[in-house]
Design a protein around this motif. Structure first.
Motif, short mmCIF file in Angstrom:
data_model
loop_
_atom_site.label_atom_id
_atom_site.label_comp_id
_atom_site.label_asym_id
_atom_site.label_seq_id
_atom_site.Cartn_x
_atom_site.Cartn_y
_atom_site.Cartn_z
N ALA A 122 -10.80 -2.49 8.68
CA ALA A 122 -10.70 -3.88 9.15
C ALA A 122 -9.78 -4.72 8.25
O ALA A 122 -9.21 -5.70 8.72
CB ALA A 122 -12.09 -4.51 9.20
N VAL A 123 -9.62 -4.33 7.00
CA VAL A 123 -8.78 -5.11 6.09
C VAL A 123 -7.31 -5.09 6.53
O VAL A 123 -6.70 -6.16 6.70
CB VAL A 123 -8.96 -4.64 4.63
CG1 VAL A 123 -8.01 -5.37 3.70
CG2 VAL A 123 -10.40 -4.81 4.20
N PRO A 124 -6.69 -3.91 6.72
CA PRO A 124 -5.31 -3.96 7.21
C PRO A 124 -5.20 -4.49 8.63
O PRO A 124 -4.17 -5.06 9.00
CB PRO A 124 -4.82 -2.51 7.12
CG PRO A 124 -6.01 -1.67 6.90
CD PRO A 124 -7.09 -2.55 6.37
N LEU A 125 -6.25 -4.36 9.42
CA LEU A 125 -6.22 -4.93 10.77
C LEU A 125 -6.17 -6.45 10.70
O LEU A 125 -5.47 -7.09 11.48
CB LEU A 125 -7.43 -4.46 11.57
CG LEU A 125 -7.42 -4.80 13.05
CD1 LEU A 125 -6.22 -4.19 13.74
CD2 LEU A 125 -8.70 -4.33 13.70
N TYR A 126 -6.88 -7.03 9.75
CA TYR A 126 -6.78 -8.48 9.53
C TYR A 126 -5.36 -8.85 9.12
O TYR A 126 -4.83 -9.89 9.53
CB TYR A 126 -7.77 -8.93 8.45
CG TYR A 126 -7.60 -10.38 8.09
CD1 TYR A 126 -8.07 -11.38 8.93
CD2 TYR A 126 -6.94 -10.75 6.92
CE1 TYR A 126 -7.88 -12.72 8.61
CE2 TYR A 126 -6.75 -12.08 6.60
CZ TYR A 126 -7.22 -13.06 7.45
OH TYR A 126 -7.03 -14.38 7.13
N ARG A 139 7.47 -9.62 10.67
CA ARG A 139 7.46 -8.34 11.37
C ARG A 139 7.32 -7.14 10.44
O ARG A 139 6.63 -6.16 10.78
CB ARG A 139 8.77 -8.23 12.15
CG ARG A 139 8.70 -7.38 13.31
CD ARG A 139 9.95 -7.53 14.13
NE ARG A 139 9.83 -6.59 15.22
CZ ARG A 139 10.57 -6.60 16.27
NH1 ARG A 139 11.49 -7.51 16.40
NH2 ARG A 139 10.40 -5.71 17.21
N ILE A 140 7.95 -7.18 9.29
CA ILE A 140 7.92 -6.04 8.36
C ILE A 140 6.51 -5.83 7.82
O ILE A 140 5.99 -4.71 7.85
CB ILE A 140 8.92 -6.25 7.20
CG1 ILE A 140 10.35 -6.23 7.76
CG2 ILE A 140 8.75 -5.18 6.14
CD1 ILE A 140 11.39 -6.62 6.76
N ARG A 141 5.87 -6.88 7.36
CA ARG A 141 4.52 -6.75 6.82
C ARG A 141 3.52 -6.38 7.91
O ARG A 141 2.56 -5.66 7.67
CB ARG A 141 4.11 -8.02 6.10
CG ARG A 141 4.88 -8.20 4.82
CD ARG A 141 4.39 -9.37 4.03
NE ARG A 141 5.13 -9.44 2.79
CZ ARG A 141 5.57 -10.55 2.26
NH1 ARG A 141 5.33 -11.71 2.83
NH2 ARG A 141 6.23 -10.53 1.12
N LYS A 142 3.74 -6.87 9.11
CA LYS A 142 2.88 -6.51 10.23
C LYS A 142 2.98 -5.01 10.50
O LYS A 142 1.96 -4.34 10.69
CB LYS A 142 3.29 -7.30 11.47
CG LYS A 142 2.53 -6.90 12.72
CD LYS A 142 3.08 -7.61 13.94
CE LYS A 142 2.57 -6.98 15.20
NZ LYS A 142 3.22 -7.51 16.39
N THR A 143 4.18 -4.47 10.48
CA THR A 143 4.39 -3.05 10.71
C THR A 143 3.75 -2.22 9.61
O THR A 143 3.14 -1.17 9.88
CB THR A 143 5.90 -2.74 10.80
OG1 THR A 143 6.48 -3.58 11.81
CG2 THR A 143 6.14 -1.28 11.14
N VAL A 144 3.87 -2.67 8.37
CA VAL A 144 3.23 -1.97 7.26
C VAL A 144 1.72 -1.97 7.42
O VAL A 144 1.06 -0.94 7.21
CB VAL A 144 3.63 -2.60 5.90
CG1 VAL A 144 2.79 -2.07 4.77
CG2 VAL A 144 5.11 -2.37 5.61
N CYS A 145 1.15 -3.08 7.82
CA CYS A 145 -0.30 -3.16 8.03
C CYS A 145 -0.76 -2.26 9.18
O CYS A 145 -1.84 -1.67 9.11
CB CYS A 145 -0.73 -4.60 8.28
SG CYS A 145 -0.74 -5.60 6.79
N GLY A 174 0.64 0.58 9.98
CA GLY A 174 0.66 1.92 9.40
C GLY A 174 -0.53 2.15 8.48
O GLY A 174 -1.16 3.22 8.51
N LEU A 175 -0.85 1.16 7.66
CA LEU A 175 -2.01 1.28 6.77
C LEU A 175 -3.31 1.38 7.56
O LEU A 175 -4.22 2.13 7.19
CB LEU A 175 -2.07 0.09 5.82
CG LEU A 175 -1.02 0.06 4.72
CD1 LEU A 175 -1.09 -1.27 3.98
CD2 LEU A 175 -1.19 1.22 3.78
N PHE A 176 -3.40 0.64 8.66
CA PHE A 176 -4.58 0.71 9.51
C PHE A 176 -4.74 2.11 10.09
O PHE A 176 -5.84 2.67 10.07
CB PHE A 176 -4.48 -0.33 10.63
CG PHE A 176 -5.58 -0.22 11.65
CD1 PHE A 176 -6.87 -0.62 11.33
CD2 PHE A 176 -5.32 0.27 12.92
CE1 PHE A 176 -7.89 -0.52 12.27
CE2 PHE A 176 -6.33 0.37 13.86
CZ PHE A 176 -7.61 -0.02 13.53
N ALA A 177 -3.66 2.67 10.60
CA ALA A 177 -3.73 4.01 11.18
C ALA A 177 -4.10 5.04 10.12
O ALA A 177 -4.96 5.91 10.35
CB ALA A 177 -2.39 4.37 11.82
#
Length: 58
Positions: free
Chosen positions: A16-20, A31-37, A39-42
């Motif tokens: 839930a942390v990277p999903l937040y 956009r870049i940080r969203k994409t990183v998050c 990937g971290l969520f997956a």
């Protein structure tokens, strides 16, 4: 039994942390940080599923 239930609940909440982060950076149009998050969520979902399967298998 209660330890296993608590472990599964805790492990399921960790992604839930990277999903937040995805939600937060979507609002900020970063956009870049969203994409990183994303990937971290997956990745965290895979790790959490592996930990749960490992715990239930033993």
């Amino acid at each position: 039994m209660i330890k296993t239930i608590l472990f599964v609940a805790y492990t399921a909440m960790i992604p839930a942390v990277p999903l937040y982060g995805v939600v937060h950076y979507t609002k900020n149009n970063d956009r870049i940080r969203k994409t990183v998050c994303i990937g971290l969520f997956a990745l965290q979902c895979l790790i959490s599923i592996g930990a749960i399967v490992s715990r239930l298998g033993s």
